[in-house]
Design a protein around this motif. Structure first.
Motif, short mmCIF file in Angstrom:
data_model
loop_
_atom_site.label_atom_id
_atom_site.label_comp_id
_atom_site.label_asym_id
_atom_site.label_seq_id
_atom_site.Cartn_x
_atom_site.Cartn_y
_atom_site.Cartn_z
N UNK A 207 0.83 -1.06 0.04
CA UNK A 207 -0.10 0.10 -0.07
C UNK A 207 0.96 1.21 -0.04
N UNK A 208 0.66 2.36 -0.84
CA UNK A 208 1.34 3.52 -0.89
C UNK A 208 0.87 4.59 0.02
N UNK A 209 1.57 5.01 0.90
CA UNK A 209 1.43 6.27 1.90
C UNK A 209 2.18 7.63 1.44
N UNK A 210 1.42 8.66 1.63
CA UNK A 210 2.56 9.72 1.61
C UNK A 210 2.58 10.57 2.75
N UNK A 211 3.88 10.79 2.97
CA UNK A 211 4.34 11.74 3.96
C UNK A 211 4.94 12.93 3.55
N UNK A 212 4.77 14.00 4.05
CA UNK A 212 5.19 15.20 3.78
C UNK A 212 6.54 15.66 4.75
N UNK A 213 7.49 16.13 3.99
CA UNK A 213 8.74 16.40 4.69
C UNK A 213 9.52 17.47 4.07
N UNK A 214 10.69 18.04 4.60
CA UNK A 214 11.53 19.02 4.01
C UNK A 214 12.78 18.39 4.16
N UNK A 215 13.59 18.89 3.00
CA UNK A 215 15.20 18.02 3.19
C UNK A 215 15.82 19.38 3.51
N UNK A 216 16.58 19.20 4.56
CA UNK A 216 17.72 20.36 4.80
C UNK A 216 18.72 19.78 5.20
N UNK A 217 20.00 20.14 4.22
CA UNK A 217 21.41 19.64 4.64
C UNK A 217 21.36 18.18 4.61
N UNK A 218 20.61 17.47 3.63
CA UNK A 218 20.63 16.33 3.72
C UNK A 218 19.74 15.24 4.49
N UNK A 219 19.17 15.99 5.45
CA UNK A 219 18.51 15.22 6.38
C UNK A 219 16.89 15.57 6.18
N UNK A 220 15.86 14.54 6.26
CA UNK A 220 14.59 14.74 6.07
C UNK A 220 14.09 15.08 7.51
N UNK A 221 13.07 16.08 7.44
CA UNK A 221 12.42 16.71 8.50
C UNK A 221 11.05 16.63 8.42
N UNK A 222 10.35 15.65 9.16
CA UNK A 222 8.98 15.24 8.81
C UNK A 222 8.14 16.37 9.22
N UNK A 223 7.17 16.71 8.24
CA UNK A 223 6.18 17.99 8.72
C UNK A 223 5.15 17.54 9.65
N UNK A 224 4.45 16.33 9.38
CA UNK A 224 3.40 15.97 10.23
C UNK A 224 3.64 14.58 10.78
N UNK A 225 3.28 13.31 10.15
CA UNK A 225 3.42 12.20 10.90
C UNK A 225 4.74 11.49 10.34
N UNK A 226 5.46 11.11 11.20
CA UNK A 226 6.72 10.23 10.83
C UNK A 226 6.20 8.81 10.70
N UNK A 227 6.69 8.05 9.55
CA UNK A 227 6.13 6.84 9.36
C UNK A 227 7.02 5.97 10.44
#
Length: 73
Positions: A1-21
């Motif tokens: 199953x596909x799920x979408x998560x929103x994040x930003x990429x800062x200096x090579x690191x993902x920062x989750x905006x809402x729920x972290x998988x």
């Protein structure tokens, strides 16, 4: 199953905006969105005419007087 998560990429690191998988490992597909902040270009008149405009009347009230109010019913 596909799920979408929103994040930003800062200096090579993902920062989750809402729920972290809650996964320890997973196969992912990454889509990079370009900067979505709208760039507003402010229009300016040429220096030769800047500040030389004159208001000769009230444009809005003259347009309202000319409306046929009967057609709006």
């Amino acid at each position: 199953m596909l799920k979408s998560y929103e994040a930003t990429l800062e200096n090579g690191q993902l920062k989750w905006l809402v729920d972290e998988p809650k996964l320890s490992s997973a196969r992912v597909i990454v889509t990079i969105l370009e900067d979505t902040t709208p760039r507003v270009k402010r229009r300016t008149p040429p220096a030769s005419i800047a500040g030389k405009g004159k208001t000769l009347g009230d444009l809005v009230s003259s347009a309202i007087e000319e409306l046929d109010w009967e057609c709006l019913k």
